[in-house]
Write a protein that holds these residues in place. Sequence first.
Motif, PDB file in Angstrom:
ATOM      1  N   UNK A  46       7.012  45.026 -16.449  1.00 30.28           N
ATOM      2  CA  UNK A  46       7.025  45.701 -15.281  1.00 30.28           C
ATOM      3  C   UNK A  46       5.820  46.741 -15.083  1.00 30.28           C
ATOM      4  N   UNK A  47       4.615  46.410 -14.772  1.00 31.15           N
ATOM      5  CA  UNK A  47       3.473  47.136 -14.957  1.00 31.15           C
ATOM      6  C   UNK A  47       3.044  47.827 -13.658  1.00 31.15           C
ATOM      7  N   UNK A  48       3.230  49.410 -13.857  1.00 34.68           N
ATOM      8  CA  UNK A  48       2.895  49.969 -12.432  1.00 34.68           C
ATOM      9  C   UNK A  48       1.515  50.839 -12.398  1.00 34.68           C
ATOM     10  N   UNK A  49       1.076  51.017 -11.096  1.00 31.76           N
ATOM     11  CA  UNK A  49      -0.422  51.489 -10.929  1.00 31.76           C
ATOM     12  C   UNK A  49      -0.068  52.358  -9.632  1.00 31.76           C
ATOM     13  N   UNK A  50      -0.889  53.304  -9.858  1.00 28.32           N
ATOM     14  CA  UNK A  50      -0.708  54.427  -8.640  1.00 28.32           C
ATOM     15  C   UNK A  50       0.500  54.876  -8.270  1.00 28.32           C
ATOM     16  N   UNK A  51       1.502  54.972  -8.975  1.00 28.30           N
ATOM     17  CA  UNK A  51       2.758  55.375  -8.734  1.00 28.30           C
ATOM     18  C   UNK A  51       3.118  56.659  -9.864  1.00 28.30           C
ATOM     19  N   UNK A  52       3.829  57.685  -9.556  1.00 29.54           N
ATOM     20  CA  UNK A  52       4.131  58.767 -10.199  1.00 29.54           C
ATOM     21  C   UNK A  52       4.962  58.247 -11.323  1.00 29.54           C
ATOM     22  N   UNK A  53       5.079  59.268 -12.320  1.00 25.74           N
ATOM     23  CA  UNK A  53       5.835  58.924 -13.425  1.00 25.74           C
ATOM     24  C   UNK A  53       7.267  58.950 -13.129  1.00 25.74           C
ATOM     25  N   UNK A  54       7.713  60.132 -12.452  1.00 21.60           N
ATOM     26  CA  UNK A  54       9.176  59.983 -11.885  1.00 21.60           C
ATOM     27  C   UNK A  54       9.689  58.707 -11.015  1.00 21.60           C
ATOM     28  N   UNK A  55       8.970  58.494 -10.035  1.00 22.17           N
ATOM     29  CA  UNK A  55       9.106  57.169  -9.183  1.00 22.17           C
ATOM     30  C   UNK A  55       9.027  56.031 -10.121  1.00 22.17           C
ATOM     31  N   UNK A  56       7.889  55.744 -11.089  1.00 30.84           N
ATOM     32  CA  UNK A  56       8.011  54.657 -11.875  1.00 30.84           C
ATOM     33  C   UNK A  56       9.159  54.654 -12.654  1.00 30.84           C
ATOM     34  N   UNK A  57       9.665  55.722 -13.487  1.00 28.13           N
ATOM     35  CA  UNK A  57      10.951  55.483 -14.288  1.00 28.13           C
ATOM     36  C   UNK A  57      12.055  55.152 -13.308  1.00 28.13           C
ATOM     37  N   UNK A  58      12.330  55.814 -12.154  1.00 30.38           N
ATOM     38  CA  UNK A  58      13.543  55.446 -11.389  1.00 30.38           C
ATOM     39  C   UNK A  58      13.459  53.894 -11.003  1.00 30.38           C
TER      40      UNK A  58
END
Length: 216
Positions: free
Chosen positions: A145-157
């Motif tokens: 699951x690869x995230x871009x342009x999303x805050x660390x907190x919302x990424x972890x959630x």
Amino acid sequence: MIIISLVFLVATVSAFHAPVLPSRRQSSQLQMGLLDRFLGKRDGDFVQLESSLDTFGPGPAILLHGCPAGVTDDELKDMIEDGAPEATKAGVGGVICRRIDAASTSLLDGTVQDALDTVVKEGRTGSSESVAGGGATSQPPCPVIYFSGISNAEMMATYRIISSEIYEETGGAANAACAKAVPPAMDKLLRQVIEEITGDHLDAISPDEELRDLGA
């Protein structure tokens, strides 16, 4: 399945991993011993997630490599809205979510920057379906699951929600890795980044050797 609360960013790969240990019955001392040994083998490759840019890269977007078909697009949309409400509101059309698999060669053989730019552009114009490729015939043991342009907190959630769904959908056969876009990785091939993330994550969740060393 125990996810260690310490989260790390792999600077060389642009990925952070929450190493998963195999049993709920492992003691805290054993868990930390495994983590110390895992990180010791990768000295210099890890920094704390908090040291990375909170929000970086084109997006908000999520690339899902090897996500099982049983986790539907509608379910993913709902999970992303639950885990990343601010990113969902900020993005034009919400968070852009794109499945990729072995058949997604046009994305995998380009750089991370190019792949993300393409996914975001197509997602905003509606010129591409969320499911790309579709030629995969087997479920990989380590979806990414690869995230871009999303805050660390919302990424972890969001990662916790989606990875739990993947784990349940595959009957515990697949443990998803979590990664985020960071500057050192943008010029790397996406295929290379996915392979490196997968290798490190599988090492982290396969501690048989370390368990033997620690007398487990």
